[in-house]
Design a protein around this motif. Structure first.
Motif, PDB file in Angstrom:
ATOM      1  N   PRO A  40       0.812  -1.233   0.000  1.00 44.41           N
ATOM      2  CA  PRO A  40       0.000   0.000   0.000  1.00 44.41           C
ATOM      3  C   PRO A  40       0.833   1.265   0.000  1.00 44.41           C
ATOM      4  O   PRO A  40       0.458   2.263  -0.625  1.00 44.41           O
ATOM      5  CB  PRO A  40      -0.815  -0.133   1.289  1.00 44.41           C
ATOM      6  N   LEU A  41       1.986   1.236   0.693  1.00 46.01           N
ATOM      7  CA  LEU A  41       2.834   2.431   0.742  1.00 46.01           C
ATOM      8  C   LEU A  41       3.373   2.791  -0.640  1.00 46.01           C
ATOM      9  O   LEU A  41       3.514   3.969  -0.980  1.00 46.01           O
ATOM     10  CB  LEU A  41       3.989   2.222   1.730  1.00 46.01           C
ATOM     11  N   ALA A  92      -9.516   4.074 -12.930  1.00 46.54           N
ATOM     12  CA  ALA A  92      -8.126   3.633 -12.790  1.00 46.54           C
ATOM     13  C   ALA A  92      -7.146   4.623 -13.401  1.00 46.54           C
ATOM     14  O   ALA A  92      -7.409   5.220 -14.452  1.00 46.54           O
ATOM     15  CB  ALA A  92      -7.935   2.262 -13.431  1.00 46.54           C
ATOM     16  N   LEU A  93      -6.033   4.792 -12.719  1.00 48.44           N
ATOM     17  CA  LEU A  93      -4.869   5.468 -13.278  1.00 48.44           C
ATOM     18  C   LEU A  93      -4.154   4.437 -14.143  1.00 48.44           C
ATOM     19  O   LEU A  93      -3.866   3.323 -13.686  1.00 48.44           O
ATOM     20  CB  LEU A  93      -3.957   5.938 -12.150  1.00 48.44           C
ATOM     21  N   MET A 144      -0.484  -1.596 -17.140  1.00 49.16           N
ATOM     22  CA  MET A 144      -0.689  -1.684 -15.693  1.00 49.16           C
ATOM     23  C   MET A 144      -1.603  -0.542 -15.261  1.00 49.16           C
ATOM     24  O   MET A 144      -1.682   0.483 -15.925  1.00 49.16           O
ATOM     25  CB  MET A 144       0.656  -1.586 -14.959  1.00 49.16           C
ATOM     26  N   ALA A 145      -2.291  -0.750 -14.139  1.00 45.64           N
ATOM     27  CA  ALA A 145      -3.234   0.262 -13.674  1.00 45.64           C
ATOM     28  C   ALA A 145      -3.327   0.228 -12.154  1.00 45.64           C
ATOM     29  O   ALA A 145      -3.033  -0.780 -11.515  1.00 45.64           O
ATOM     30  CB  ALA A 145      -4.612   0.017 -14.292  1.00 45.64           C
ATOM     31  N   ILE A 146      -3.748   1.364 -11.594  1.00 45.08           N
ATOM     32  CA  ILE A 146      -4.074   1.444 -10.170  1.00 45.08           C
ATOM     33  C   ILE A 146      -5.525   1.898 -10.074  1.00 45.08           C
ATOM     34  O   ILE A 146      -5.871   3.002 -10.520  1.00 45.08           O
ATOM     35  CB  ILE A 146      -3.155   2.429  -9.418  1.00 45.08           C
ATOM     36  N   GLU A 147      -6.385   1.034  -9.543  1.00 39.46           N
ATOM     37  CA  GLU A 147      -7.795   1.362  -9.386  1.00 39.46           C
ATOM     38  C   GLU A 147      -7.928   2.328  -8.210  1.00 39.46           C
ATOM     39  O   GLU A 147      -7.529   2.015  -7.085  1.00 39.46           O
ATOM     40  CB  GLU A 147      -8.589   0.077  -9.155  1.00 39.46           C
ATOM     41  N   LEU A 148      -8.446   3.509  -8.466  1.00 38.50           N
ATOM     42  CA  LEU A 148      -8.412   4.587  -7.476  1.00 38.50           C
ATOM     43  C   LEU A 148      -9.393   4.400  -6.331  1.00 38.50           C
ATOM     44  O   LEU A 148      -9.133   4.844  -5.212  1.00 38.50           O
ATOM     45  CB  LEU A 148      -8.669   5.929  -8.168  1.00 38.50           C
ATOM     46  N   LEU A 149     -10.534   3.777  -6.605  1.00 37.16           N
ATOM     47  CA  LEU A 149     -11.534   3.646  -5.551  1.00 37.16           C
ATOM     48  C   LEU A 149     -11.151   2.577  -4.529  1.00 37.16           C
ATOM     49  O   LEU A 149     -11.346   2.755  -3.328  1.00 37.16           O
ATOM     50  CB  LEU A 149     -12.907   3.337  -6.165  1.00 37.16           C
ATOM     51  N   GLN A 161      -7.892   1.226  -4.636  1.00 36.67           N
ATOM     52  CA  GLN A 161      -6.426   1.273  -4.571  1.00 36.67           C
ATOM     53  C   GLN A 161      -5.824  -0.120  -4.796  1.00 36.67           C
ATOM     54  O   GLN A 161      -4.855  -0.529  -4.157  1.00 36.67           O
ATOM     55  CB  GLN A 161      -5.952   1.872  -3.248  1.00 36.67           C
ATOM     56  N   GLU A 162      -6.389  -0.813  -5.786  1.00 37.35           N
ATOM     57  CA  GLU A 162      -5.884  -2.132  -6.198  1.00 37.35           C
ATOM     58  C   GLU A 162      -4.935  -1.966  -7.380  1.00 37.35           C
ATOM     59  O   GLU A 162      -5.199  -1.185  -8.302  1.00 37.35           O
ATOM     60  CB  GLU A 162      -7.060  -3.025  -6.591  1.00 37.35           C
TER      61      GLU A 162
END
Length: 424
Positions: free
Chosen positions: A3-4, A36-37, A146-151, A153-154
Motif C-alpha cells: 500500500p505504501l 483507474a490510473l 498496468m493500472a491502479i484502481e483509485l476507488l 487502490q488495487e
C-alpha cells in the motif's frame, strides 16, 4: 503491491488538492464502480519509486484515467462538484468518449474503458465500451498495461508488466500488436530511447516479420494495401515521428528503427539511407523541422510528404531544396568560371530564383554541392544591407523607381564582395 508504494505512486502524479475526493463523490453519484490510473502514469510512477529520480521527458501534469462508465457524464458531475471556474480547459472526443480537462494547471485525460478490433491492419480500430481489463488488453506494451484502481487502490498487472519494468525490457502485448498498428514500432523506438529499455528478441522478430510482409493483402478484395491506401495509418505515423523529434532522444530512436528495418514504413530508400544522422544534425543546427529533413533523404520526398500529409509549407521546402540541389549538381559538372567564386554571384543566383531561406538550409543539410557558399549566404550575405540608404541616394540625385532599388542592391553586393575579400 504494498500500500505504501501505491500511495507513493499516486502522490507522485500531482493530483490537485481535493480532486480525488471530488472524483469519488462523482463516481458514487453516477454509480461508477471502477476508475483507474493507467498507462505511462503508472509505469513512470513505478520507475520513479524505484530510482528516486525524475525521468527524462516525464510530464508530471499529464494524468490518464480510465472509467468503467461514461467519461463525459463523469466529467460533467465532477465539474459541478469542483465548480466550473476551476476548469480552465476542456476538450471532448465523442467517437471515443474521452475528455481532456485542465484543473488547477494539471491536465487530466478521462476515457471510457473500451476494447478494440481491427478490420484491416493499420486502419483505425472499431471500438466498444468494455471493462477495465479489456482496456488494458488493447495497449501496446506490457509495461503500459498496468493500472491502479483509485476507488479500491488495487494494483492491476494482468500481463506481467512489472517484471519487464524491472528487467528494462519492452514486450509487445500480443503476437499481432505490430501487424494491427505499425505505429507501435515508432513508440517502441521512442520508449527504448527515453527509458533505456531494450525491445525483446520476440518483439524485434515481430517487427521484422510484419515489415517483411508489407504490403499486406486485404483478404476481402485480394488487393495489396499499403500506408498509401490507409490515410489513418499515414496520419498516425506522422504524429508519432513528430512526437519522437519533439520529445525523445531521436538519434537513438532513429537508429533503432533502422536496425529493426522499420524506416521502410516511411520509404524503402530511407531504410538504406546512411546520411540521415549528418542530415538531421545540420537540420537541427539550422532550425528546420526534423521530419521534413528526414524525408528529404528519400528518392521521392514529395510523394512521401503528401502521403504523410505534411503541411504545404513543408512540401514546398522539399520541392525547392531538391530543385536547388539538382541545379547545383548540374553546374558542378561544368567548369565554374572565376565569377562563380565571388559572393555576389551566389547572392544573385539564390535571390533571383526566389528560393526561401529554409529551402536553401534544407539543401545544405542534404549535402548539396558548393554548400559552403549556400551557408555563407544563409548566415551572412543575405542579411547585408547597402552602405548607403535610399534617402542618401535620393539626396545625391537619384529618382524613386526600379533603378533606385537596383542601385541599392548593387552597392550591397559590392559591400559583400569587399567584406569577404578583406577576410581572405
Amino acid at each position: 503491491m504494498e500500500p505504501l508504494i501505491l500511495k507513493s505512486i499516486l502522490n507522485s502524479q500531482g493530483f490537485p488538492e481535493g480532486f480525488l475526493t471530488a472524483l469519488r463523490q462523482a463516481a458514487s453519484e453516477l454509480k461508477v464502480k471502477r476508475i483507474a490510473l493507467v498507462g505511462g502514469s503508472v509505469r513512470d510512477g513505478l520507475l520513479i519509486n524505484r530510482s528516486q529520480q525524475i525521468l527524462p521527458n516525464r510530464n508530471k501534469n499529464d494524468i490518464d484515467l480510465v472509467i468503467e462508465g461514461s467519461a463525459k457524464e463523469l466529467v460533467g458531475i465532477l465539474t459541478k462538484c469542483l465548480g466550473e471556474d476551476t476548469i480552465t480547459c476542456s476538450r471532448s472526443y465523442e467517437a471515443y468518449d474521452t475528455v481532456k480537462l485542465k484543473f488547477n494547471g494539471v491536465e487530466i485525460d478521462f476515457a471510457t474503458s473500451r476494447e478494440e478490433s481491427y478490420c484491416l491492419p493499420g486502419e483505425n480500430p472499431s471500438i466498444k465500451a468494455s471493462v477495465l481489463e479489456k482496456d488494458l488488453a488493447r495497449r501496446d506494451f506490457k509495461v503500459n498495461a498496468m493500472a491502479i484502481e483509485l476507488l479500491s487502490q488495487e494494483f492491476l498487472d494482468p500481463f506481467g508488466g512489472i517484471n519487464d519494468l524491472k528487467a528494462g525490457k519492452l514486450n509487445f502485448l500480443h503476437s499481432k500488436s505490430v501487424e494491427e498498428d505499425p505505429t507501435r514500432v515508432i513508440r517502441a523506438a521512442r520508449y527504448s530511447a527515453r527509458l533505456g529499455f531494450e525491445l525483446t528478441p520476440e518483439g524485434i522478430k515481430q517487427v521484422k516479420s510484419t515489415i517483411s510482409n508489407w504490403p499486406w493483402e486485404d483478404l476481402s478484395t485480394n488487393k495489396c494495401i499499403t500506408n498509401q491506401h490507409l490515410p489513418a495509418l499515414s496520419t498516425r505515423l506522422r504524429m508519432e515521428f513528430e512526437l519522437l523529434f519533439e520529445k525523445e532522444p531521436w538519434k537513438i530512436a532513429i537508429k533503432n528503427l533502422q536496425d529493426w528495418g522499420a524506416l521502410s514504413l516511411l520509404d524503402n530508400h530511407l531504410q538504406k539511407d546512411k546520411e540521415w544522422s549528418r542530415r538531421l544534425h545540420w537540420g537541427l543546427q539550422l532550425g528546420l523541422p526534423l521530419l521534413t529533413v528526414l524525408i528529404a533523404g528519400t528518392n521521392k520526398p514529395l510523394k512521401v510528404a503528401k502521403r504523410l500529409q505534411l503541411s504545404q509549407k513543408q512540401q514546398k521546402l522539399l520541392q525547392e531544396s531538391h530543385e536547388l540541389k539538382e541545379i547545383l549538381i548540374e553546374r558542378s559538372l561544368e567548369n565554374y568560371h572565376e565569377n562563380s567564386l565571388v559572393p555576389s554571384y551566389w547572392c544573385k543566383f539564390l535571390e533571383s530564383s526566389g528560393w526561401q531561406p529554409e529551402s536553401v538550409a534544407l539543401a545544405i543539410s542534404m549535402n548539396a554541392p558548393m554548400r559552403h557558399y549556400l551557408l555563407r549566404w544563409l548566415l551572412r550575405w543575405r542579411k547585408q544591407i547597402s552602405p548607403k540608404s535610399a534617402k542618401t541616394l535620393l539626396m545625391e540625385g537619384w529618382e524613386e523607381g526600379p533603378r533606385l532599388g537596383e542601385e541599392l542592391n548593387r552597392l550591397r553586393l559590392n559591400e559583400i564582395d569587399k567584406c569577404e575579400l578583406k577576410k581572405q
